[in-house]
Design an enzyme around this catalytic site. Structure first.
Site, PDB file in Angstrom:
ATOM      1  N   THR A 194       0.800  -1.178   0.097  1.00  0.00           N
ATOM      2  CA  THR A 194       0.043   0.004  -0.073  1.00  0.00           C
ATOM      3  C   THR A 194       0.703   1.166  -0.175  1.00  0.00           C
ATOM      4  O   THR A 194       0.609   2.244  -0.710  1.00  0.00           O
ATOM      5  CB  THR A 194      -1.018   0.116   1.204  1.00  0.00           C
ATOM      6  OG1 THR A 194      -1.899  -1.193   1.279  1.00  0.00           O
ATOM      7  CG2 THR A 194      -1.760   1.155   1.297  1.00  0.00           C
ATOM      8  N   HIS A 198       2.156   1.933  -3.323  1.00  0.00           N
ATOM      9  CA  HIS A 198       1.260   2.521  -4.408  1.00  0.00           C
ATOM     10  C   HIS A 198       1.081   4.175  -4.233  1.00  0.00           C
ATOM     11  O   HIS A 198       0.889   4.682  -5.104  1.00  0.00           O
ATOM     12  CB  HIS A 198      -0.086   1.855  -4.150  1.00  0.00           C
ATOM     13  CG  HIS A 198      -0.214   0.454  -4.868  1.00  0.00           C
ATOM     14  ND1 HIS A 198      -0.319   0.229  -5.864  1.00  0.00           N
ATOM     15  CD2 HIS A 198      -0.468  -0.700  -4.110  1.00  0.00           C
ATOM     16  CE1 HIS A 198      -0.298  -0.976  -6.142  1.00  0.00           C
ATOM     17  NE2 HIS A 198      -0.592  -1.757  -5.114  1.00  0.00           N
TER      18      HIS A 198
END
EC number: 1.1.1.103
Length: 342
Positions: A40, A43
């Site tokens: 995450t 990203h």
């Protein structure tokens, strides 16, 4: 305090001075010791399509951490200054049907630490006491820092009984490798893991998998034959989010097989539903951890001798975050740790 911030709506991260978080009567203030870099976070750094839709800047990122309690709110009990803690990164509403029924991991209003609110890539982080896990037994700081993804692995791996079963894991990223270690520790007969990265398959071998297969060269069916399986795998753990991995897994399951899916696909894709129906395959989606049953299982597994040390492949001072993120994004590493004590 220093914090790693998504300051602008563009690729990159910024190490900045930000105010120390304030706590309310039910909160805990934690001095961060180490943090783990998650997909995450990659990203968010890359500022891809998901991040652009999900993140409001500026935001202190990060949700995998271990730290020491320095202050508690007036209503907090059973947590004290000096306690070594990690944090459940899913903050729930406490009011919906699932929360009231004790199924907090199914809350429809979940807010993610380091995604929907300021996170743990900082010298201090504040959390509700209900999201704090106190480490009551000794634990290595690097392992404690990755209790969040370790929990994903445990939740997925223990979704179905494993004793004496033949297990297929698609995706040898850090969580897939941890799931493989859990499956072996929990009594699986065979654990086969697949990937296209030889470096990650080598890490999987270190945790004791029965067979690590590069599916760019060898099909799953050939690995199945090498293990002497006649009817297919009993349990599948899909960790990659890749359409071809899910399709290959379904094709290699025994009748009545059970699949737990943690890998998050980038988009919709077709699967052979006729095979799922006629083979009576069970598919279960996994997101996060069961609060806090998974956390109890994690601690007990470590007490029982589960060794996750091979999964940790790099540690960097937080000031070298760019190099650490490059390492984590390489596709060749295990878990990468940022040290906030230096």
């Amino acid at each position: 305090m220093k914090a790693l911030v998504k300051q602008k709506a563009e690729p990159g991260l910024w190490l900045m001075d930000v105010p120390e978080p304030a706590i309310g009567p039910g909160d805990v203030l934690i001095k961060v010791l180490r943090t783990g870099i998650c997909g995450t976070d990659l990203h968010i750094r890359a500022w891809d399509g998901w991040a652009q839709q999900s993140i409001d800047t500026p935001l202190t990122i990060g949700h995998e951490f271990v730290g020491e309690v320095v202050e508690t709110g007036r209503d907090v009990a059973d947590i004290e200054a000096g306690d070594l803690v990690s944090g459940e990164g899913h903050l729930v509403c406490g009011k919906c049907r699932n929360c009231l029924a004790g199924r907090r991991h199914l809350c429809r209003a979940t807010v993610g630490l380091g995604v929907g609110r300021d996170g743990a890539f900082a010298e201090y982080v504040a959390l509700p006491a209900t999201n704090v896990w106190v480490h009551r037994v000794p634990v290595d700081l690097d392992i404690a820092a990755v209790f969040d993804p370790f929990g994903n692995a445990v939740h997925t791996a223990l979704s179905f009984p494993l004793v004496g079963e033949d297990v297929l894991i698609t995706g040898a990223g850090p969580i897939g490798i941890m799931a493989a270690a859990v499956a072996r520790h929990a009594g699986a007969r065979n654990v086969m893991i697949t990937d296209v990265s030889e470096a990650r398959l080598a890490l999987a071998r270190k945790v004791g998998v029965s067979l690590a297969v590069n599916v760019a060269e060898t099909p799953i069916a050939e690995g199945q034959r090498a293990l002497g399986l006649r009817e297919g795998f009993d349990v599948g753990l899909e960790m990659s989010g890749r359409p071809e991995a899910m399709r290959d897994m379904i094709a290699n399951m025994t009748h009545g097989g059970r699949i737990a899916v943690l890998g998050l696909p980038a988009e919709e894709f077709p699967v052979d539903w006729s095979r799922i129906v006629t083979s009576m395959i069970t598919i279960k989606g996994i997101y996060g951890r069961e609060m806090f049953e998974t956390w109890y299982a994690m601690s007990v597994l470590l007490e029982g001798g589960l060794d996750l040390a091979p999964v940790i492949t790099g540690r960097y001072p937080y000031q070298d975050f760019d190099a650490a993120f490059d390492d984590a994004a390489s596709g060749q590493s295990g878990k990468i740790i940022l040290d906030w004590t230096v």
